[in-house]
Design a protein around this motif. Sequence first.
Motif, PDB file in Angstrom:
ATOM      1  N   SER A 347       0.828  -1.213   0.000  1.00  0.00           N
ATOM      2  CA  SER A 347       0.000   0.000   0.000  1.00  0.00           C
ATOM      3  C   SER A 347       0.857   1.257   0.000  1.00  0.00           C
ATOM      4  CB  SER A 347      -0.953  -0.012   1.198  1.00  0.00           C
ATOM      5  OG  SER A 347      -0.238  -0.159   2.417  1.00  0.00           O
ATOM      6  N   ALA A 348       1.970   1.241   0.750  1.00  0.00           N
ATOM      7  CA  ALA A 348       2.865   2.407   0.764  1.00  0.00           C
ATOM      8  C   ALA A 348       3.497   2.626  -0.611  1.00  0.00           C
ATOM      9  CB  ALA A 348       3.953   2.221   1.823  1.00  0.00           C
ATOM     10  N   ALA A 349       3.860   1.529  -1.288  1.00  0.00           N
ATOM     11  CA  ALA A 349       4.449   1.652  -2.624  1.00  0.00           C
ATOM     12  C   ALA A 349       3.441   2.203  -3.617  1.00  0.00           C
ATOM     13  CB  ALA A 349       4.972   0.294  -3.092  1.00  0.00           C
ATOM     14  N   GLN A 350       2.159   1.866  -3.453  1.00  0.00           N
ATOM     15  CA  GLN A 350       1.143   2.440  -4.339  1.00  0.00           C
ATOM     16  C   GLN A 350       1.040   3.953  -4.143  1.00  0.00           C
ATOM     17  OE1 GLN A 350      -2.641   0.361  -4.035  1.00  0.00           O
ATOM     18  NE2 GLN A 350      -2.086  -0.922  -5.774  1.00  0.00           N
ATOM     19  N   VAL A 351       1.128   4.407  -2.897  1.00  0.00           N
ATOM     20  CA  VAL A 351       1.087   5.848  -2.643  1.00  0.00           C
ATOM     21  C   VAL A 351       2.238   6.540  -3.365  1.00  0.00           C
ATOM     22  CG1 VAL A 351       1.261   7.642  -0.878  1.00  0.00           C
ATOM     23  CG2 VAL A 351      -0.082   5.588  -0.416  1.00  0.00           C
ATOM     24  N   VAL A 352       3.429   5.968  -3.275  1.00  0.00           N
ATOM     25  CA  VAL A 352       4.604   6.553  -3.926  1.00  0.00           C
ATOM     26  C   VAL A 352       4.452   6.537  -5.442  1.00  0.00           C
ATOM     27  CG1 VAL A 352       7.092   6.303  -4.304  1.00  0.00           C
ATOM     28  CG2 VAL A 352       6.128   5.940  -2.020  1.00  0.00           C
ATOM     29  N   GLY A 353       4.031   5.405  -6.000  1.00  0.00           N
ATOM     30  CA  GLY A 353       3.900   5.291  -7.451  1.00  0.00           C
ATOM     31  C   GLY A 353       2.873   6.248  -8.021  1.00  0.00           C
ATOM     32  N   CYS A 354       1.745   6.401  -7.340  1.00  0.00           N
ATOM     33  CA  CYS A 354       0.706   7.315  -7.825  1.00  0.00           C
ATOM     34  C   CYS A 354       1.145   8.768  -7.713  1.00  0.00           C
ATOM     35  CB  CYS A 354      -0.590   7.098  -7.055  1.00  0.00           C
ATOM     36  SG  CYS A 354      -1.317   5.472  -7.341  1.00  0.00           S
ATOM     37  N   THR A 355       1.921   9.081  -6.690  1.00  0.00           N
ATOM     38  CA  THR A 355       2.456  10.439  -6.546  1.00  0.00           C
ATOM     39  C   THR A 355       3.409  10.774  -7.690  1.00  0.00           C
ATOM     40  OG1 THR A 355       2.250  10.273  -4.136  1.00  0.00           O
ATOM     41  CG2 THR A 355       3.691  11.999  -5.002  1.00  0.00           C
ATOM     42  N   LEU A 356       4.194   9.784  -8.125  1.00  0.00           N
ATOM     43  CA  LEU A 356       5.136  10.005  -9.227  1.00  0.00           C
ATOM     44  C   LEU A 356       4.420  10.320 -10.538  1.00  0.00           C
ATOM     45  CD1 LEU A 356       7.810   7.222  -8.539  1.00  0.00           C
ATOM     46  CD2 LEU A 356       8.074   9.695  -8.239  1.00  0.00           C
ATOM     47  N   LEU A 357       3.151   9.881 -10.665  1.00  0.00           N
ATOM     48  CA  LEU A 357       2.407  10.207 -11.886  1.00  0.00           C
ATOM     49  C   LEU A 357       2.209  11.709 -12.057  1.00  0.00           C
ATOM     50  CD1 LEU A 357      -0.420   7.499 -11.948  1.00  0.00           C
ATOM     51  CD2 LEU A 357       1.730   7.515 -13.224  1.00  0.00           C
ATOM     52  N   LEU A 358       2.234  12.447 -10.955  1.00  0.00           N
ATOM     53  CA  LEU A 358       2.023  13.896 -11.027  1.00  0.00           C
ATOM     54  C   LEU A 358       3.157  14.618 -11.741  1.00  0.00           C
ATOM     55  CD1 LEU A 358       0.612  14.556  -7.428  1.00  0.00           C
ATOM     56  CD2 LEU A 358      -0.665  14.553  -9.592  1.00  0.00           C
ATOM     57  N   VAL A 359       4.336  13.999 -11.835  1.00  0.00           N
ATOM     58  CA  VAL A 359       5.472  14.650 -12.497  1.00  0.00           C
ATOM     59  C   VAL A 359       5.623  14.207 -13.945  1.00  0.00           C
ATOM     60  CG1 VAL A 359       6.676  14.864 -10.288  1.00  0.00           C
ATOM     61  CG2 VAL A 359       7.166  12.895 -11.761  1.00  0.00           C
ATOM     62  N   MET A 360       4.722  13.328 -14.411  1.00  0.00           N
ATOM     63  CA  MET A 360       4.791  12.881 -15.793  1.00  0.00           C
ATOM     64  C   MET A 360       4.271  13.964 -16.740  1.00  0.00           C
ATOM     65  SD  MET A 360       6.021   9.705 -16.004  1.00  0.00           S
ATOM     66  CE  MET A 360       7.236  10.360 -14.856  1.00  0.00           C
ATOM     67  N   GLY A 361       4.898  14.069 -17.907  1.00  0.00           N
ATOM     68  CA  GLY A 361       4.473  15.024 -18.917  1.00  0.00           C
ATOM     69  C   GLY A 361       4.802  14.508 -20.304  1.00  0.00           C
ATOM     70  N   SER A 362       4.362  15.224 -21.327  1.00  0.00           N
ATOM     71  CA  SER A 362       4.568  14.759 -22.699  1.00  0.00           C
ATOM     72  C   SER A 362       6.042  14.653 -23.068  1.00  0.00           C
ATOM     73  CB  SER A 362       3.864  15.701 -23.682  1.00  0.00           C
ATOM     74  OG  SER A 362       4.350  17.030 -23.538  1.00  0.00           O
ATOM     75  N   GLY A 363       6.903  15.373 -22.326  1.00  0.00           N
ATOM     76  CA  GLY A 363       8.329  15.301 -22.608  1.00  0.00           C
ATOM     77  C   GLY A 363       9.112  14.486 -21.601  1.00  0.00           C
ATOM     78  N   SER A 364       8.435  13.708 -20.777  1.00  0.00           N
ATOM     79  CA  SER A 364       9.111  12.919 -19.742  1.00  0.00           C
ATOM     80  C   SER A 364      10.106  11.946 -20.361  1.00  0.00           C
ATOM     81  CB  SER A 364       8.088  12.140 -18.908  1.00  0.00           C
ATOM     82  OG  SER A 364       7.283  13.015 -18.150  1.00  0.00           O
ATOM     83  N   ALA A 365      11.294  11.901 -19.757  1.00  0.00           N
ATOM     84  CA  ALA A 365      12.325  10.987 -20.240  1.00  0.00           C
ATOM     85  C   ALA A 365      11.898   9.544 -20.032  1.00  0.00           C
ATOM     86  CB  ALA A 365      13.640  11.263 -19.513  1.00  0.00           C
ATOM     87  N   ILE A 366      12.361   8.672 -20.892  1.00  0.00           N
ATOM     88  CA  ILE A 366      12.005   7.262 -20.793  1.00  0.00           C
ATOM     89  C   ILE A 366      12.430   6.681 -19.448  1.00  0.00           C
ATOM     90  CG2 ILE A 366      12.464   4.966 -21.727  1.00  0.00           C
ATOM     91  CD1 ILE A 366      10.543   6.564 -23.408  1.00  0.00           C
ATOM     92  N   TRP A 367      13.578   7.126 -18.921  1.00  0.00           N
ATOM     93  CA  TRP A 367      14.042   6.550 -17.668  1.00  0.00           C
ATOM     94  C   TRP A 367      13.095   6.870 -16.511  1.00  0.00           C
ATOM     95  CZ3 TRP A 367      15.107   9.177 -13.207  1.00  0.00           C
ATOM     96  CH2 TRP A 367      15.321  10.554 -13.297  1.00  0.00           C
ATOM     97  N   THR A 368      12.422   8.020 -16.569  1.00  0.00           N
ATOM     98  CA  THR A 368      11.465   8.335 -15.508  1.00  0.00           C
ATOM     99  C   THR A 368      10.231   7.441 -15.601  1.00  0.00           C
ATOM    100  OG1 THR A 368      10.390  10.087 -16.825  1.00  0.00           O
ATOM    101  CG2 THR A 368      12.249  10.727 -15.422  1.00  0.00           C
ATOM    102  N   ILE A 369       9.817   7.122 -16.823  1.00  0.00           N
ATOM    103  CA  ILE A 369       8.689   6.213 -17.005  1.00  0.00           C
ATOM    104  C   ILE A 369       9.053   4.818 -16.501  1.00  0.00           C
ATOM    105  CG2 ILE A 369       7.179   5.126 -18.721  1.00  0.00           C
ATOM    106  CD1 ILE A 369       7.605   7.630 -20.461  1.00  0.00           C
ATOM    107  N   VAL A 370      10.277   4.389 -16.806  1.00  0.00           N
ATOM    108  CA  VAL A 370      10.757   3.092 -16.333  1.00  0.00           C
ATOM    109  C   VAL A 370      10.781   3.054 -14.807  1.00  0.00           C
ATOM    110  CG1 VAL A 370      12.784   1.601 -16.223  1.00  0.00           C
ATOM    111  CG2 VAL A 370      12.078   2.579 -18.412  1.00  0.00           C
ATOM    112  N   LEU A 371      11.178   4.166 -14.179  1.00  0.00           N
ATOM    113  CA  LEU A 371      11.222   4.240 -12.718  1.00  0.00           C
ATOM    114  C   LEU A 371       9.822   4.077 -12.118  1.00  0.00           C
ATOM    115  CD1 LEU A 371      12.650   4.836 -10.019  1.00  0.00           C
ATOM    116  CD2 LEU A 371      12.294   7.277 -10.481  1.00  0.00           C
ATOM    117  N   VAL A 372       8.852   4.784 -12.682  1.00  0.00           N
ATOM    118  CA  VAL A 372       7.481   4.667 -12.185  1.00  0.00           C
ATOM    119  C   VAL A 372       6.985   3.231 -12.333  1.00  0.00           C
ATOM    120  CG1 VAL A 372       5.097   5.399 -12.535  1.00  0.00           C
ATOM    121  CG2 VAL A 372       6.936   7.080 -12.650  1.00  0.00           C
TER     122      VAL A 372
END
Length: 464
Positions: A347-372
């Motif tokens: 459950s804690a990991a879900q909170v972190v993963g969903c929070t990371l979605l807020l920093v996603m954008g059309s120009g997000s680097a592939i490595w950030t998507i892989v991290l999420v």
Amino acid sequence: MTALVERLRTRAPRAPGSSAAGFDRRLIVPMILGSILNPVNSSMLAVALIPIGRAFGAAPSQTAWLVSGLYLATAVGQPVIGRLVDAFGPRPLYLAGTALVGVAGVLGVGAPTLGVLILSRVLLGFGTSAAYPASMSLLRSEADRTGMRSPSGVLAALSISNQVIAVIGPTLGGLLIAAGGWHLIFAINVPLSAACLVLGAVRLPRRGRVADAQRIDVLGMAQFAAMLTAFLLFLMSPGVGHIHLVAVALIAAGTFVWRELRTPQPFIDLRVLSGNAPLLATYGRQVLAYTTSYSFLYGFTQWLEEGRSLSASGAGVVLLPMSVTAIVVTAVTGRDPRVRAKLLVGSAAQVVGCTLLLVMGSGSAIWTIVLVAAVIGVPQGLNGLANQNALYAQADPERMGSSAGLLRTFMYLGALLASAASAAFYREGATTGGLHRLAVLLIAVSVLFLVVTVVDRSLSRVGR
């Protein structure tokens, strides 16, 4: 205690090649293969929604019915078929369900319209509803026969297969689409169905419990189906124009409760269920966990293809770290029957993963998507496994099939909530703004999941 175990061994059906010394491992392959039919069909579609929409000229709000149709059928079908498994034994329901999967696959390949394709998904939902409760019933019978208190190794194998196939599904779907188009994600059901039929016919025990058909609560099943269908249909298209569906659901719920409390052989024994607070809490956690899980699976994947402009196969590849993380996590923790720590971390990991979605954008680097994707793989590998182990410890052994079916019903209720959320936030397409609004909702759901887990002290007793 020894006498009780011996009596259970005598009563339990034996599979070909079984012995009282240990679990009949010939059952494991058909159990696993049958139980993955639903998650593989659920997850592969995640990368196919955009290509299917383009093929039929349909908007995301229309193709969402491909998701909702399967989950609606499954949410209704799992506990109903599970109760029939409890009554008549797992073999006939397993064979009938897996045969229907093959029929649905053929229908999907040749579907001339989106409506026919949705019908194929509905048939898939009903067909895939049989194998999981049948597998859990077989597992309980074998555990009783062999005297295993908690067959955590077999439970882990069942959970690992479901979790792994759910997270590699997008990658597999992307590869199939790249190889021959979206039709292949339906065609693959034909060989899978054939394999289940052959293995089921050869390995599943021929003799099981035989119930009097007059003792099956058919009316209760119909009332339950009407209640759940009306509620879920409203959930798919909430609004004043569909408020009559809420009235239908409430009326069906009232008559269902009235009947189940009075009939001697109820479809769902509400008296026993209401007194089992730990099991009710497990069902609640299942809804919360999978609302977030499936919102990520479908919402994030659609955004990758539209908002981030990746191809279907490309989206599947960048989600591969989610698969790897889930496989590793499940393999490391799978044989431990204790669940509380798994649910807290998940459950804690879900909170972190969903929070990371807020920093996603059309120009997000592939490595950030892989991290999420890697972060989300952690709860994918923990939550379903933990809830399954909790159910095994908390449910009435005589109703293991229907209890397991209800666990899947709450899982797909979460999936339908996720589908409704994606349709609501992506009305203008899978945009970055829609993704961020979806993320805010998912953070709230994940926090609630974490709180419910923290306050449930009964979890510390499971697996000891």
